[in-house]
Scaffold this motif. Sequence first.
Motif, PDB file in Angstrom:
ATOM      1  N   ASP A   1      18.496  51.835 -27.829  1.00 32.83           N
ATOM      2  CA  ASP A   1      17.884  52.695 -26.764  1.00 32.83           C
ATOM      3  C   ASP A   1      19.357  53.969 -25.925  1.00 32.83           C
ATOM      4  OD1 ASP A   1      16.449  52.469 -24.638  1.00 32.83           O
ATOM      5  OD2 ASP A   1      17.338  50.957 -23.433  1.00 32.83           O
ATOM      6  N   TYR A   2      19.465  54.558 -26.788  1.00 31.35           N
ATOM      7  CA  TYR A   2      20.203  56.157 -26.212  1.00 31.35           C
ATOM      8  C   TYR A   2      20.264  56.152 -24.785  1.00 31.35           C
ATOM      9  CZ  TYR A   2      23.121  60.136 -26.804  1.00 31.35           C
ATOM     10  OH  TYR A   2      24.118  61.033 -26.722  1.00 31.35           O
ATOM     11  N   TRP A   3      21.597  56.190 -24.439  1.00 34.36           N
ATOM     12  CA  TRP A   3      22.108  56.334 -23.313  1.00 34.36           C
ATOM     13  C   TRP A   3      23.389  57.176 -22.874  1.00 34.36           C
ATOM     14  CZ3 TRP A   3      19.433  55.423 -18.537  1.00 34.36           C
ATOM     15  CH2 TRP A   3      18.368  54.819 -18.286  1.00 34.36           C
TER      16      TRP A   3
ATOM     17  N   TYR B   1      25.413  57.950 -20.663  1.00 32.57           N
ATOM     18  CA  TYR B   1      26.059  57.424 -20.445  1.00 32.57           C
ATOM     19  C   TYR B   1      25.959  56.195 -19.473  1.00 32.57           C
ATOM     20  CZ  TYR B   1      30.781  56.939 -16.888  1.00 32.57           C
ATOM     21  OH  TYR B   1      31.223  56.454 -16.127  1.00 32.57           O
TER      22      TYR B   1
ATOM     23  N   ASN C   1      26.100  55.069 -27.129  1.00 34.15           N
ATOM     24  CA  ASN C   1      25.436  56.648 -27.517  1.00 34.15           C
ATOM     25  C   ASN C   1      26.007  57.100 -29.138  1.00 34.15           C
ATOM     26  OD1 ASN C   1      27.952  56.853 -26.870  1.00 34.15           O
ATOM     27  ND2 ASN C   1      28.127  58.113 -25.566  1.00 34.15           N
TER      28      ASN C   1
ATOM     29  N   TYR D   1      31.909  50.766 -25.045  1.00 36.24           N
ATOM     30  CA  TYR D   1      30.836  50.315 -24.269  1.00 36.24           C
ATOM     31  C   TYR D   1      30.768  49.246 -25.129  1.00 36.24           C
ATOM     32  CZ  TYR D   1      26.443  49.722 -22.879  1.00 36.24           C
ATOM     33  OH  TYR D   1      25.149  48.964 -22.040  1.00 36.24           O
TER      34      TYR D   1
END
Lengths: 213, 223
Positions: free
Chosen positions: A114-116, A118, A122, A149
Motif C-alpha cells: 500500500d504505497y506511500w 512518505y 515505499n 519505515y
Amino acid sequence: MRSLGILAAALATSCVIAPRKLRAPPNDQATVMLISGGLAHPMDEIARHPWFAVRRAGEQSFRFIEVGGGGGEDPFQNSPYVDPILHEVWRGAEAERAIECLEREAPPWLNALDYWPYPGPNSNTFGDVMLRRCDLHASLPATSIGKDYRGWFGAGVTSEGTGVQIETPLLGLKVGLQEGIEVHVIGLAFGVDFWPPAIILPLGPGRLGFADR
Amino acid sequence: MRWLAFAILCAPATAAADHWAESLKGAATAEYEASYVHAYERPAMDEGEADGLGLAGLRARGQVGGDLVGYSIGVDLHAGATAPGGFAYDCAFYPMGLGVRFGKWSRFAVIGGVAAAGATGTIDDAVILPAEASLELALGSRLRVIARGRLGWVAGAPSRQDGSPTVAFADELDASFSIRLGSRKSDFGLAGRGYYLGVGYREAEGSRFVGAVIGHSIDFATR
C-alpha cells in the motif's frame, strides 16, 4: 562558521571518497547488485530509489527487482533515476541463493504494498525488507527515505546484520558495528559511520566521507 | 427525464467548478536546514540560560490560489541541542496565511499559526503564536535569496515574555538571510533546488544571538 562553509561546499560537490566503480562483473557467475539512483530534478539530492539488478550465469542482460520493474544490459541505467550508486555486489553461489530468495519474497510483498511516498512503505522500504529477508548484508543510503519505515512501531536487527534498530515514524535509532550510530527524525537519518568513516546525512549520496563498503 | 433535466441544470455549475479547479495555481517549498546561533549580547545577571541553540529539521511551505495571490500554509519540524547541552525542539504549524507570487520563480508570504518550542534545562517550554514573513527571490537561474523573519508571542513561559530587545510588541524574534546556489528546470511545472548558506539571528529572553544557517531547498510551482 568556517566549518559550516566547508560542509556546504562538500555537500554541494557530493563528497564521497572511493565510491565503487559502476562496472558490471562478467557473466560467468550469477550476479546480484544493489544499486540506488536519485529521483529526477529537483528531488535528486534528497531522495533515492533502490533496485536489485540480478543476472544468472550466462545471461546477457539484467533484470531489475524493485518497486516498478525493468531491466537491460546496463544495470546502472534505470530511467528516470539519476546518479546511480553501487552499494553491494554478490556473486556465485551467494548470488544464486539471493536470486531465489528475491524471486520468492518480492512478488507477495509488492502485491500487498500500500504505497506511500512518505514516510513509507515505499520502494526503499521494499529494498530494506528484501535485504533482511534474504539475509543480504548491506544497507541503503540515508537519502533512501523510507528504508527505516516499520509502521507505527518496529524493532529488530538491521539489514547489515551487525546492529539493532528501533523505529517510529517520528523518531528512530540504529546502532551497530557496521552501521555506526544513526538517529532518525521524521524519516531523515543523521549519524556517524565508524567504518568506513563518514558522517551520515539525509542529503546527496547520504554520507560525507568514505563510501560505504 | 428527470435525470436529463438535472444534468442540463447542473452542467454549467459542473463546468464552472472544473474551470475553477483548473485555474488554481500552486507553489511549495521544502527546506532541510541546520542552524546554529550563539549569544553575543546578554542581559546582566543572566545565568542558566542557553549560550547557543542548534536546530536541524524540515521546513515546508505551500500556497494555492490564483496567478498572483494565494492561500498559504506551513509546517516546521526542528530538533537539536543548546549549549550548554540540552535537547531542544521547535515545531510549528501555520494554518493560515497569504502569499503573493511575482514573476515565475519568486514569492512573498505572511503566515501565522501555533508553535511549541523549548529545551531541557535551558529554555522553558512554551506555546508560541508565531507570525512569519518570508521572501524567496530568484536572481537569475542559479541564485535565490531566501529571507525569513518570525515574530513570536509566548504563552505559558513568563521568563520568555518581552524577550526581544528590538521589537517591543513581540516576545521573540527569529530571522535568517540565505543565498541558494542551485539549478532550476521547467519541464513539468517549475522546479528548482540547491544548497544555501546564510546568517541566522535570534532575539529571546533579552539576549541577541547570531550564527549560521545551512540547508538544501527545493521548490515547485505550477506555471
